[in-house]
Scaffold this motif. Structure first.
Motif, PDB file in Angstrom:
ATOM      1  N   ALA A 154       0.881  -1.210   0.010  1.00 28.95           N
ATOM      2  CA  ALA A 154       0.048  -0.050  -0.036  1.00 28.95           C
ATOM      3  C   ALA A 154       0.660   1.238  -0.014  1.00 28.95           C
ATOM      4  N   ALA A 155       2.004   1.209   0.777  1.00 27.59           N
ATOM      5  CA  ALA A 155       2.944   2.294   0.876  1.00 27.59           C
ATOM      6  C   ALA A 155       3.471   2.659  -0.648  1.00 27.59           C
ATOM      7  N   LEU A 156       4.012   1.560  -1.268  1.00 29.98           N
ATOM      8  CA  LEU A 156       4.742   1.749  -2.621  1.00 29.98           C
ATOM      9  C   LEU A 156       3.419   2.200  -3.632  1.00 29.98           C
ATOM     10  N   ARG A 157       2.213   1.716  -3.390  1.00 33.73           N
ATOM     11  CA  ARG A 157       0.951   2.218  -4.423  1.00 33.73           C
ATOM     12  C   ARG A 157       0.771   3.505  -4.212  1.00 33.73           C
ATOM     13  N   GLY A 200       3.001   5.910  -3.127  1.00 34.58           N
ATOM     14  CA  GLY A 200       3.834   6.941  -3.537  1.00 34.58           C
ATOM     15  C   GLY A 200       3.911   6.792  -4.838  1.00 34.58           C
ATOM     16  N   MET A 201       3.371   5.921  -5.592  1.00 28.57           N
ATOM     17  CA  MET A 201       3.497   6.031  -7.292  1.00 28.57           C
ATOM     18  C   MET A 201       2.167   6.688  -7.514  1.00 28.57           C
ATOM     19  N   ASP A 202       1.090   6.580  -6.918  1.00 27.49           N
ATOM     20  CA  ASP A 202      -0.217   7.534  -7.001  1.00 27.49           C
ATOM     21  C   ASP A 202       0.055   8.855  -6.940  1.00 27.49           C
ATOM     22  N   LEU A 203       1.149   9.164  -6.198  1.00 26.37           N
ATOM     23  CA  LEU A 203       1.406  10.578  -5.811  1.00 26.37           C
ATOM     24  C   LEU A 203       2.550  11.097  -6.845  1.00 26.37           C
ATOM     25  N   GLY A 204       3.097  10.337  -7.825  1.00 24.28           N
ATOM     26  CA  GLY A 204       4.074  10.544  -8.651  1.00 24.28           C
ATOM     27  C   GLY A 204       5.427  10.168  -8.429  1.00 24.28           C
TER      28      GLY A 204
END
Length: 60
Positions: free
Chosen positions: A34-37, A39-43
């Motif tokens: 969830a933390a990785l996703r 971060g990716m969602d935030l760019g």
């Protein structure tokens, strides 16, 4: 996003997410993913990983 350049000309984001302690505890897998996703969602585009992190599981 700020970037840094290495002597060979490679440019990477100045901010990324390290995975050093990820994949050490199976009970935290859902939160780590969830933390990785998030971060990716935030760019975020830089994820630091290594074969030795979590005995290779952090890369997987």
């Amino acid at each position: 996003m700020k970037t840094i350049s290495f002597p060979d000309g490679t440019t990477v984001p100045a901010l990324g997410l390290g995975t050093w302690m990820m994949a050490e505890r199976p009970d935290l897998r859902v939160q780590e993913i969830a933390a990785l996703r998030e971060g990716m969602d935030l760019g975020m585009t830089l994820i630091d990983t290594a074969e030795m992190y979590g005995e290779g599981e952090a890369e997987r």
